[in-house]
Design a protein around this motif. Structure first.
Motif, PDB file in Angstrom:
ATOM      1  N   UNK A  20      30.724  68.112  50.242  1.00 14.62           N
ATOM      2  CA  UNK A  20      32.193  68.104  50.270  1.00 14.62           C
ATOM      3  C   UNK A  20      32.782  68.724  49.002  1.00 14.62           C
ATOM      4  N   UNK A  21      32.125  69.773  48.478  1.00 11.17           N
ATOM      5  CA  UNK A  21      32.635  70.464  47.299  1.00 11.17           C
ATOM      6  C   UNK A  21      32.261  69.828  45.974  1.00 11.17           C
ATOM      7  N   UNK A  22      31.523  68.710  46.003  1.00 14.45           N
ATOM      8  CA  UNK A  22      31.101  68.084  44.743  1.00 14.45           C
ATOM      9  C   UNK A  22      30.044  68.949  44.075  1.00 14.45           C
ATOM     10  N   UNK A  23      29.888  68.794  42.758  1.00 16.66           N
ATOM     11  CA  UNK A  23      28.927  69.599  42.002  1.00 16.66           C
ATOM     12  C   UNK A  23      27.572  68.911  41.929  1.00 16.66           C
ATOM     13  N   UNK A  24      26.525  69.700  42.176  1.00 14.06           N
ATOM     14  CA  UNK A  24      25.138  69.286  41.960  1.00 14.06           C
ATOM     15  C   UNK A  24      24.530  70.263  40.964  1.00 14.06           C
ATOM     16  N   UNK A  25      23.818  69.740  39.987  1.00  7.91           N
ATOM     17  CA  UNK A  25      23.168  70.570  38.981  1.00  7.91           C
ATOM     18  C   UNK A  25      21.661  70.402  39.102  1.00  7.91           C
ATOM     19  N   UNK A  26      20.962  71.528  39.136  1.00 11.46           N
ATOM     20  CA  UNK A  26      19.512  71.547  39.156  1.00 11.46           C
ATOM     21  C   UNK A  26      19.035  71.937  37.762  1.00 11.46           C
ATOM     22  N   UNK A  27      18.094  71.185  37.220  1.00  9.75           N
ATOM     23  CA  UNK A  27      17.574  71.458  35.883  1.00  9.75           C
ATOM     24  C   UNK A  27      16.094  71.780  36.005  1.00  9.75           C
ATOM     25  N   UNK A  28      15.697  72.907  35.415  1.00 10.28           N
ATOM     26  CA  UNK A  28      14.305  73.338  35.494  1.00 10.28           C
ATOM     27  C   UNK A  28      13.827  73.747  34.105  1.00 10.28           C
ATOM     28  N   UNK A  77      19.314  78.137  29.920  1.00  7.21           N
ATOM     29  CA  UNK A  77      19.561  77.144  28.886  1.00  7.21           C
ATOM     30  C   UNK A  77      18.574  76.002  28.971  1.00  7.21           C
ATOM     31  N   UNK A  78      18.694  75.094  28.033  1.00  9.19           N
ATOM     32  CA  UNK A  78      17.778  73.957  27.933  1.00  9.19           C
ATOM     33  C   UNK A  78      18.416  72.693  28.498  1.00  9.19           C
ATOM     34  N   UNK A  79      17.568  71.812  28.997  1.00 13.36           N
ATOM     35  CA  UNK A  79      18.028  70.537  29.544  1.00 13.36           C
ATOM     36  C   UNK A  79      18.672  69.661  28.472  1.00 13.36           C
ATOM     37  N   UNK A  80      18.362  69.948  27.224  1.00 13.84           N
ATOM     38  CA  UNK A  80      18.916  69.174  26.113  1.00 13.84           C
ATOM     39  C   UNK A  80      20.320  69.624  25.720  1.00 13.84           C
ATOM     40  N   UNK A  81      20.824  70.687  26.348  1.00 17.52           N
ATOM     41  CA  UNK A  81      22.163  71.208  26.041  1.00 17.52           C
ATOM     42  C   UNK A  81      22.733  71.832  27.313  1.00 17.52           C
ATOM     43  N   UNK A  82      23.067  71.014  28.289  1.00 14.33           N
ATOM     44  CA  UNK A  82      23.540  71.514  29.585  1.00 14.33           C
ATOM     45  C   UNK A  82      24.940  72.114  29.469  1.00 14.33           C
ATOM     46  N   UNK A  83      25.149  73.264  30.095  1.00 12.31           N
ATOM     47  CA  UNK A  83      26.417  73.984  29.944  1.00 12.31           C
ATOM     48  C   UNK A  83      27.513  73.584  30.937  1.00 12.31           C
ATOM     49  N   UNK A  84      27.637  72.293  31.224  1.00 13.78           N
ATOM     50  CA  UNK A  84      28.706  71.833  32.109  1.00 13.78           C
ATOM     51  C   UNK A  84      29.529  70.763  31.423  1.00 13.78           C
ATOM     52  N   UNK A  85      30.764  70.614  31.887  1.00 13.08           N
ATOM     53  CA  UNK A  85      31.695  69.676  31.269  1.00 13.08           C
ATOM     54  C   UNK A  85      31.309  68.221  31.564  1.00 13.08           C
ATOM     55  N   UNK A  86      31.773  67.345  30.721  1.00 15.23           N
ATOM     56  CA  UNK A  86      31.514  65.914  30.856  1.00 15.23           C
ATOM     57  C   UNK A  86      32.024  65.369  32.184  1.00 15.23           C
ATOM     58  N   UNK A  91      25.612  64.912  41.274  1.00 16.09           N
ATOM     59  CA  UNK A  91      24.160  64.806  41.420  1.00 16.09           C
ATOM     60  C   UNK A  91      23.457  65.737  40.443  1.00 16.09           C
ATOM     61  N   UNK A  92      22.314  65.278  39.952  1.00 14.87           N
ATOM     62  CA  UNK A  92      21.453  66.082  39.092  1.00 14.87           C
ATOM     63  C   UNK A  92      20.038  66.001  39.664  1.00 14.87           C
ATOM     64  N   UNK A  93      19.413  67.156  39.837  1.00 13.19           N
ATOM     65  CA  UNK A  93      18.044  67.236  40.344  1.00 13.19           C
ATOM     66  C   UNK A  93      17.175  67.836  39.240  1.00 13.19           C
ATOM     67  N   UNK A  94      16.119  67.124  38.855  1.00 11.53           N
ATOM     68  CA  UNK A  94      15.245  67.570  37.771  1.00 11.53           C
ATOM     69  C   UNK A  94      13.904  68.046  38.322  1.00 11.53           C
ATOM     70  N   UNK A  95      13.495  69.222  37.880  1.00 11.50           N
ATOM     71  CA  UNK A  95      12.206  69.791  38.284  1.00 11.50           C
ATOM     72  C   UNK A  95      11.478  70.264  37.024  1.00 11.50           C
ATOM     73  N   UNK A  96      10.381  69.611  36.703  1.00 12.69           N
ATOM     74  CA  UNK A  96       9.649  69.973  35.494  1.00 12.69           C
ATOM     75  C   UNK A  96      10.315  69.462  34.234  1.00 12.69           C
ATOM     76  N   UNK A  97      11.263  68.573  34.411  1.00 12.88           N
ATOM     77  CA  UNK A  97      12.004  67.991  33.298  1.00 12.88           C
ATOM     78  C   UNK A  97      11.996  66.480  33.487  1.00 12.88           C
ATOM     79  N   UNK A  98      11.662  65.748  32.450  1.00 14.53           N
ATOM     80  CA  UNK A  98      11.661  64.294  32.538  1.00 14.53           C
ATOM     81  C   UNK A  98      13.043  63.757  32.166  1.00 14.53           C
TER      82      UNK A  98
END
Length: 127
Positions: A20-28, A77-86, A91-98
């Motif tokens: 429904x237009x919500x943001x999901x972020x995938x981190x790899x 970019x790195x998972x330790x400095x995600x480029x999205x606003x607070x 949803x956040x999906x992590x792949x290869x990232x703890x």
């Protein structure tokens, strides 16, 4: 680069449901091709962003989703400095990232909305 199986992408999309237009972020952390996951979520009306440590993986993923006619926000970019606003991601999906590691967890908590969901590949601790 290993492409994640479509069945994995479909399971993630089914788990998260209609965006429904919500943001999901995938981190790899790099190496995995998240274009199938990004495409599956995009087709379910998620506004998808991908952050990957490998700039070449970002270029390949962006080309794949653009070729499919999908709009996905690919960023190097790195998972330790995600480029999205607070507080902007549902949803956040992590792949290869703890997601349980302190610096990563802090960034996920920063961008995740209250009540948001974190999915991690098997073997990762969500905490």
């Amino acid at each position: 680069m290993e492409r994640l199986p479509d069945v994995f992408a479909d399971r993630i999309a089914v788990s998260l449901g209609d965006g429904h237009g919500r943001r999901a972020v995938l981190i790899c952390a790099g190496g995995a091709d998240l274009s199938a996951v990004a495409a599956a979520l995009s087709r379910q009306a998620w506004a998808v962003g991908v952050c990957c440590l490998d700039p070449e993986a970002v270029e390949r993923g962006q080309a794949a989703t653009e070729a499919a006619g999908l709009v996905v926000d690919w960023r190097a970019g790195a998972a330790e400095a995600l480029p999205w606003q607070d507080g902007r991601c549902a949803a956040v999906v992590c792949c290869g990232v703890n997601p349980a590691e302190a610096p990563v967890r802090s960034e996920i908590e920063r961008i995740l909305k209250a009540g948001g969901v974190v999915l991690a590949e098997p073997g990762s601790e969500v905490g």
